[in-house]
Design an enzyme around this catalytic site. Structure first.
Site, PDB file in Angstrom:
ATOM      1  N   CYS A 270      -5.080   2.859  10.466  1.00 48.72           N
ATOM      2  CA  CYS A 270      -5.466   4.270  10.560  1.00 48.72           C
ATOM      3  C   CYS A 270      -6.969   4.396  10.743  1.00 48.72           C
ATOM      4  O   CYS A 270      -7.533   5.478  10.554  1.00 48.72           O
ATOM      5  CB  CYS A 270      -5.010   5.041   9.325  1.00 48.72           C
TER       6      CYS A 270
ATOM      7  N   PHE B 171       0.853  -1.187   0.000  1.00 54.85           N
ATOM      8  CA  PHE B 171       0.000   0.000   0.000  1.00 54.85           C
ATOM      9  C   PHE B 171       0.897   1.250   0.000  1.00 54.85           C
ATOM     10  O   PHE B 171       0.740   2.155   0.810  1.00 54.85           O
ATOM     11  CB  PHE B 171      -0.923   0.028   1.226  1.00 54.85           C
TER      12      PHE B 171
END
Length: 396
Positions: free
Chosen positions: A340, A230
């Site tokens: 997150c 990512f």
């Protein structure tokens, strides 16, 4: 005083959170409010006995008011300049404003006592995001205050809120320059250069919240083969290269992100053959790659659970992702793994990673427990502001 049009009164006993200075008023706590209130109006909030609690911005939804000032029924005209000046002084005290570092978060919503507002700085450009109608309507006053900060020398203010404002508000925001124009987008973080795409990139164009974690990764990178999953703009990859990694492979499902990663590598390490990029799905890449190829893996996925309703599926995703990394990483390898997702607590994330480690049969040790940096402060009265959590693990 605010006139009666802008007064909201709470039900008995519903003032406790405000007395603790939590800045949100939920719709269920309200006893009465004017019928003609509109999105973004400035309102005064009173308890059931007529005591003023604070002033803030009204909006339709579960969070009905975001308080900007406690103990008063008005907001003074210079509140944005005062709060921005305080935020700038804090970043100066943190040592973030240097010749080798000109990108950082200036305003982190509630953590800087400006709920509903995010401002990131990239050199002489401020990128502003509104998360509430009140901040949307105040955007030009905020832009003006940014340009008046005496030491900031901000020449451009870009407003980027098309995807951050509540859909129900029907505000039809337009991404635009409120001050200045585009004149280049290369920022410096800890001596490294990065192309910042605030026009079309995610968030404000760069994930400044991983700055200190990237620097920590650099210290682990010497002599290792690194896999950055990512990768987005390749921040971790660039730091790994500077840290002396033998090989760095960056993976993202977005071809545009991979191209931006390549550009950032070239900006800092031109013609360096240690780096490769792959535009592939992360889960497929991990499943297909051979074991023992990498001895440093970074897992920094997008939020798997943006709302409480998605927590269960989000935790399943974190378990699956980390389990595959535990399965494939080389013995003695280091795993940097993050969440997150604000809805996922630190304990939830840690348990998900622990479960993945247990299922893999590998012995795993925690070396570091990570969070967001100091320019993303968390107001003690608003623990919801803590969203980034991470672990650095050694896998035997």
């Amino acid at each position: 005083m605010t006139d009666e049009k802008g007064i909201i009164r709470l039900r008995p006993g519903k003032e406790e959170s405000l007395l603790r200075r939590h800045p949100w008023v939920f719709s269920g706590a309200i006893a009465s409010l004017p019928s003609d209130l509109e999105e973004g109006d400035t309102v005064a909030v009173y308890d059931s006995r007529g005591n003023v609690l604070g002033a803030g911005h009204f909006q339709i939804g579960s969070i009905a008011v975001r308080i900007l000032e406690f103990g008063t029924d008005t907001l003074d005209d210079d509140i944005y300049f005062r709060r921005l000046s305080s935020a700038w002084s804090l970043r100066e005290a943190l040592g973030l404003i240097r010749a080798d570092n000109n990108c950082f978060r200036l305003v982190h919503g509630e953590g800087d006592f400006l709920p509903g507002l995010v401002v990131d700085i990239y050199g002489d450009t401020a990128v502003m995001q509104a998360h509430s109608p009140g901040m949307h309507f105040a955007r030009r006053a905020i832009a003006d205050a940014l340009t008046r900060l005496p030491d900031a020398r901000i020449r451009n203010v870009y407003y980027k809120s098309e995807t951050t404002l509540p859909f129900k508000a029907r505000l039809d925001p337009q991404n635009e320059y409120l001050v200045g124009s585009f004149d280049g987008a290369v920022a410096i973080e800890n001596g490294l250069q990065f192309n910042i795409d605030w026009l079309k990139g995610q968030k404000t164009g760069f994930f400044v919240d991983q700055r200190e974690n990237r620097r920590l990764l650099e210290s682990f990178s010497a002599g290792r083969r690194v896999l950055n999953m990512f990768c987005y703009t390749g921040g971790f990859s660039v730091y790994a290269m500077r840290g002396g990694a033998l090989q760095v492979d960056s993976v993202d499902s977005s071809a545009k992100a991979v191209a931006l990663t390549d550009a950032n590598i070239s900006l800092n390490f031109p013609d360096d053959g240690r780096h490769r990029t792959f535009a592939e799905d992360a889960f497929k890449f991990l499943a297909d790659m051979p074991a023992d190829l990498y001895d440093l893996i970074i897992l920094d996925p997008p939020a798997f659970a943006k709302h409480r309703s998605a927590i269960k599926n989000g935790l399943i995703g974190y378990r699956k992702l980390n389990a595959k990394a535990f399965e494939k990483i080389k013995s003695g390898g280091i795993l940097f793994t993050f969440s997150c997702s604000q809805a996922i607590t630190r304990d939830m994330f840690r348990m998900a990673v622990f479960t993945a480690a247990a299922r893999s049969g590998r012995r795993v040790r925690i070396l570091h427990q990570l969070s967001q940096p100091a320019d993303h402060p968390v107001d003690f009265s608003h623990p919801e502001g803590e969203y980034l959590k991470g672990l650095v693990l050694e896998v035997e």
